[in-house]
Design an enzyme around this catalytic site. Structure first.
Site, PDB file in Angstrom:
ATOM      1  N   CYS A 207     -15.846 -21.025   5.405  1.00  0.00           N
ATOM      2  CA  CYS A 207     -15.156 -19.863   5.954  1.00  0.00           C
ATOM      3  C   CYS A 207     -14.831 -20.071   7.433  1.00  0.00           C
ATOM      4  O   CYS A 207     -14.044 -20.927   7.779  1.00  0.00           O
ATOM      5  CB  CYS A 207     -16.002 -18.612   5.687  1.00  0.00           C
ATOM      6  SG  CYS A 207     -15.120 -17.057   5.852  1.00  0.00           S
ATOM      7  N   HIS A 208     -15.441 -19.294   8.334  1.00  0.00           N
ATOM      8  CA  HIS A 208     -15.228 -19.439   9.769  1.00  0.00           C
ATOM      9  C   HIS A 208     -16.177 -20.470  10.389  1.00  0.00           C
ATOM     10  O   HIS A 208     -16.093 -20.762  11.577  1.00  0.00           O
ATOM     11  CB  HIS A 208     -15.414 -18.096  10.484  1.00  0.00           C
ATOM     12  CG  HIS A 208     -14.307 -17.123  10.248  1.00  0.00           C
ATOM     13  ND1 HIS A 208     -14.196 -16.385   9.081  1.00  0.00           N
ATOM     14  CD2 HIS A 208     -13.258 -16.760  11.014  1.00  0.00           C
ATOM     15  CE1 HIS A 208     -13.131 -15.598   9.151  1.00  0.00           C
ATOM     16  NE2 HIS A 208     -12.537 -15.812  10.309  1.00  0.00           N
ATOM     17  N   GLY A 209     -17.098 -21.028   9.594  1.00  0.00           N
ATOM     18  CA  GLY A 209     -18.058 -22.012  10.086  1.00  0.00           C
ATOM     19  C   GLY A 209     -17.428 -23.177  10.846  1.00  0.00           C
ATOM     20  O   GLY A 209     -17.998 -23.654  11.833  1.00  0.00           O
ATOM     21  N   PRO A 210     -16.244 -23.671  10.442  1.00  0.00           N
ATOM     22  CA  PRO A 210     -15.639 -24.787  11.164  1.00  0.00           C
ATOM     23  C   PRO A 210     -15.290 -24.509  12.633  1.00  0.00           C
ATOM     24  O   PRO A 210     -15.020 -25.450  13.377  1.00  0.00           O
ATOM     25  CB  PRO A 210     -14.384 -25.097  10.336  1.00  0.00           C
ATOM     26  CG  PRO A 210     -14.784 -24.735   8.941  1.00  0.00           C
ATOM     27  CD  PRO A 210     -15.589 -23.468   9.133  1.00  0.00           C
ATOM     28  N   TRP A 211     -15.301 -23.251  13.066  1.00  0.00           N
ATOM     29  CA  TRP A 211     -15.087 -22.983  14.496  1.00  0.00           C
ATOM     30  C   TRP A 211     -16.082 -23.764  15.339  1.00  0.00           C
ATOM     31  O   TRP A 211     -15.736 -24.304  16.381  1.00  0.00           O
ATOM     32  CB  TRP A 211     -15.248 -21.487  14.784  1.00  0.00           C
ATOM     33  CG  TRP A 211     -13.962 -20.753  14.961  1.00  0.00           C
ATOM     34  CD1 TRP A 211     -12.711 -21.256  15.170  1.00  0.00           C
ATOM     35  CD2 TRP A 211     -13.823 -19.332  14.955  1.00  0.00           C
ATOM     36  NE1 TRP A 211     -11.800 -20.236  15.287  1.00  0.00           N
ATOM     37  CE2 TRP A 211     -12.456 -19.043  15.163  1.00  0.00           C
ATOM     38  CE3 TRP A 211     -14.707 -18.283  14.789  1.00  0.00           C
ATOM     39  CZ2 TRP A 211     -11.964 -17.753  15.213  1.00  0.00           C
ATOM     40  CZ3 TRP A 211     -14.220 -16.997  14.837  1.00  0.00           C
ATOM     41  CH2 TRP A 211     -12.859 -16.731  15.052  1.00  0.00           C
TER      42      TRP A 211
END
Length: 190
Positions: free
Chosen positions: A113-117
């Site tokens: 999800c947003h983890g790759p930020w």
């Protein structure tokens, strides 16, 4: 696939307040059930707040503060999503260094999800094929990644998925990569 293919492995989950609860709990249970020791690492001591989208969910006890954690002591890393969680982690140098060290040590990492930020901040996505929540597409491309709209992508030990609907594929691939271990090309810049 053996029931305990991760026996003897120790997997870190890096999160702080605002993580998407199911993106922590489902991988946690799957990886633990595969035999691994799972450890909740955070820049915050005590408990961290999970979310079900924009509603508060449960709190979870932190096992280890990231400022005393070392990638050397783990066989892999999971980065749950949620919006506030990775946005906070990417501003914490200890968290960013912890993530970067998994790549320097060629250890598998799984982010959803947003983890790759946080991966962008750690400067570890350049030249990699990844996926994420759609709003990160431009950020990932600007960081040099090839973004694709697929349920689960694996590039040299880096597993990424888009959202909670992808969790079954994400968990299965993460377990496979953690069982496989180090990847020669799982590297960090600098």
């Amino acid at each position: 696939m053996t029931d305990k293919q991760l026996r003897g492995k120790r997997i870190a989950f890096l999160a702080t307040d605002g993580f998407e609860q199911i993106e922590l709990t489902q991988p946690w249970e799957a990886i633990r059930d595969a035999g691994a020791e799972v450890v909740l690492v955070s820049p915050k001591d005590g408990e961290i707040q999970g979310m079900n989208h924009d509603e508060k969910a449960d709190t979870f006890s932190v096992d280890l503060n990231v400022n005393s954690a070392s990638a050397e002591n783990f066989d892999g890393l999971v980065l749950p999503g949620g919006v506030a969680n990775p946005d906070s982690l990417r501003t914490c140098e200890d968290s960013v260094s912890f993530v970067r060290d998994f790549f320097k040590q060629h250890k598998p990492v799984a982010a959803i999800c947003h983890g790759p930020w946080t991966l962008i901040e750690a400067d570890v996505v350049h030249g990699r094929r990844v996926t994420s929540w759609p709003s990160l597409k431009t950020d990932l491309k600007n960081a040099g990644a090839e973004w694709v709209n697929e349920s689960c992508v694996c590039d040299q030990g880096l597993v990424t998925s888009r959202n909670p609907d992808d969790l079954d594929a994400f968990c299965a691939k993460a377990i496979e990569e953690f069982a496989e271990g180090k990847h020669a090309e799982q590297t960090a810049a600098g």
